[in-house]
Design an enzyme around this catalytic site. Sequence first.
Site, PDB file in Angstrom:
ATOM      1  N   GLY B  71       3.570  32.741   6.475  1.00  0.00           N
ATOM      2  CA  GLY B  71       3.954  34.256   6.663  1.00  0.00           C
ATOM      3  C   GLY B  71       4.949  33.859   5.727  1.00  0.00           C
ATOM      4  O   GLY B  71       4.913  35.002   5.464  1.00  0.00           O
ATOM      5  N   ALA B 200       2.067  31.402  12.671  1.00  0.00           N
ATOM      6  CA  ALA B 200       1.192  30.111  14.183  1.00  0.00           C
ATOM      7  C   ALA B 200       2.568  29.440  14.494  1.00  0.00           C
ATOM      8  O   ALA B 200       2.251  29.126  15.286  1.00  0.00           O
ATOM      9  CB  ALA B 200      -0.432  30.421  13.706  1.00  0.00           C
ATOM     10  N   HIS B 201       2.654  28.621  13.476  1.00  0.00           N
ATOM     11  CA  HIS B 201       2.454  27.200  13.513  1.00  0.00           C
ATOM     12  C   HIS B 201       4.112  27.504  14.308  1.00  0.00           C
ATOM     13  O   HIS B 201       4.989  26.336  13.999  1.00  0.00           O
ATOM     14  CB  HIS B 201       2.957  26.838  11.952  1.00  0.00           C
ATOM     15  CG  HIS B 201       3.638  26.508  10.984  1.00  0.00           C
ATOM     16  ND1 HIS B 201       4.868  26.097  10.803  1.00  0.00           N
ATOM     17  CD2 HIS B 201       4.119  27.993  10.076  1.00  0.00           C
ATOM     18  CE1 HIS B 201       5.551  26.803   9.956  1.00  0.00           C
ATOM     19  NE2 HIS B 201       5.534  27.634   9.393  1.00  0.00           N
ATOM     20  N   CYS B 324      23.624  19.139  -1.164  1.00  0.00           N
ATOM     21  CA  CYS B 324      23.320  18.237  -1.442  1.00  0.00           C
ATOM     22  C   CYS B 324      21.758  17.337  -0.423  1.00  0.00           C
ATOM     23  O   CYS B 324      21.003  16.760  -1.576  1.00  0.00           O
ATOM     24  CB  CYS B 324      24.212  17.190  -0.945  1.00  0.00           C
ATOM     25  SG  CYS B 324      25.529  16.850  -1.690  1.00  0.00           S
TER      26      CYS B 324
HETATM   27  S1  FES Z   1      23.436  15.535  -3.852  1.00  0.00           S
HETATM   28 FE1  FES Z   1      25.652  16.210  -3.615  1.00  0.00          FE
HETATM   29  S2  FES Z   1      26.679  14.302  -3.151  1.00  0.00           S
HETATM   30 FE2  FES Z   1      24.810  13.692  -3.750  1.00  0.00          FE
END
Ligand code: FES
Lengths: 122, 399
Positions: B71, B200-201, B324
């Site tokens: 894609g 396709a996936h 994070c």
């Molecule tokens: S990466 Fe955000 S607190 Fe650890």
Amino acid sequence: MYSAKVMDHFSNPRNVGDMPDADGVGTEGNPTCGDVMQIFIKVKDGRIVDIKFKTFGCGAAIAVSSMITEMAKGKTLDEALTISKESVANELEGLPPQKMHCSNLGADALKKAIEDYKSKNK
Amino acid sequence: MRRCYFDHVATNPLDARVFDAMLPYFKEEFGNPLSMYELGSKAKEAIENARGQVASLTNSKASEIIFTASGAESNNFALRGIALARQNEGKHVIVSRMEHHSILNSARFLEKMGFVVTYLPVDKHGVVDPDTVKKAITKETTLISVTHASSEVGTIEPIKEIADIAREKKIIFHTDAVATTGNIPINIKELGVDLLSMAAHQFYGPKGAGALYVREGLRIVPLIYGGIQENGRRAGTENVPAIVGMGRAAELAGSEMNSRMEHVGRLRDKLLNIKASVENVHLTGHPDNRLPGHASFCVEFIEGEAMLLLLAAKGVYAASGSACSSKALKASPVLLSMGLPSSLAQGSIVFTLGKDNSDEDIEYLLAEFPQVIKRLREISPYGKGWGIEGEGGQCIVQK
Ligand code: FES
């Protein structure tokens, strides 16, 4: 991606909680991703006799908080101030490079809690 | 332990029937489609058969389907290929803020080549308003690209309306339909788009197979130069088994479309009950006009990566757009562009269901997920709001 030690502290964090009668409180925010760590300490005769934390953040941040509270407990304030992001990461058997800043957060929050205690007890 | 795979936007498991169709082309029928002898012509035939299957899934002509490897390649090909082919007519390109990295980073590449790119804003549900498209058009505009549906929040965009605007202004219109092809009906002639990307996936086919629909007669500059494969528009010896798999997956998606949509839609609605059992959980994306198997939330006061880790420990696999959980430690641009505060974006969690998920899977999630949330909230300094006691009650996350 995390060490067994990190996963252990993340899944079973030690010393979680509030401390309404804390002698010192340190709050540190993470400018990179916006996370927050809070450390509460109880001090007696210059020693950290009790310590608690609250953390809004990733698995590494929670593991770091848990580990740093274990490391600091029972230490004198001066000893506790030597705890660095590297020493926490080492105790956790390493952190992925992009997660080192979460370790920073812990060391800084602890430092702030100690400073808070000192400024209140001059 | 139970294993619940709720990350179908990442990839789908390969359908066993697709695998069976592919197998002979790894071994006995290994020929190069360009070879003159029978081994070659059989491979060639297999590819053309697959092309027909993809065309009939999308109501296009086989000659309008170009096979690619992904894609992302299709998106790169469309953006660069059209912008470069028409650069004498203008150097302005419009894309939305809901796009996949393969579109956004192609747009950045074009900027480096001297093109001007407009990034369209979206509303709080992630919808591109066709009026903003109209306003963004200049005399220099040659290409508009808006995703058919965002894989992060599931919102389906008003593609037909935007295509009408583009056609009226004689601007080429591309849509990234990677998240939608094979999952909801796609009728290219009705949508009125000039180019459309697929992978396709995302519909139980293999990884390593994608396609770009290019409307008949449209000139496009190749991404890969070499031999005469794909009519000289995409060189390189064809990945015959993968292409065969894509064709078979398209055929199955077409014939099972209604029952699959009904199934994942029903399970998704069941999953949405999580909002009733846990407080401060918000649906992201459009409440109704969204992919049938897509449930995305922001959970207040906790962070996405931590949720993913605890869920994975229980055998539940999902995704997150939190800062994070990303390598770059940046919150998902899609969530931020919808106006979500970064603190809330940290609590992003995305469940995408597939045909093989069962009612038991959802019940398991509904039992386990609230516990995960509760555990992490016990660790979080937030809870009664986004203020921290002793911090003046302000949200320090958003500073
Ligand atoms: S990466 Fe955000 S607190 Fe650890």
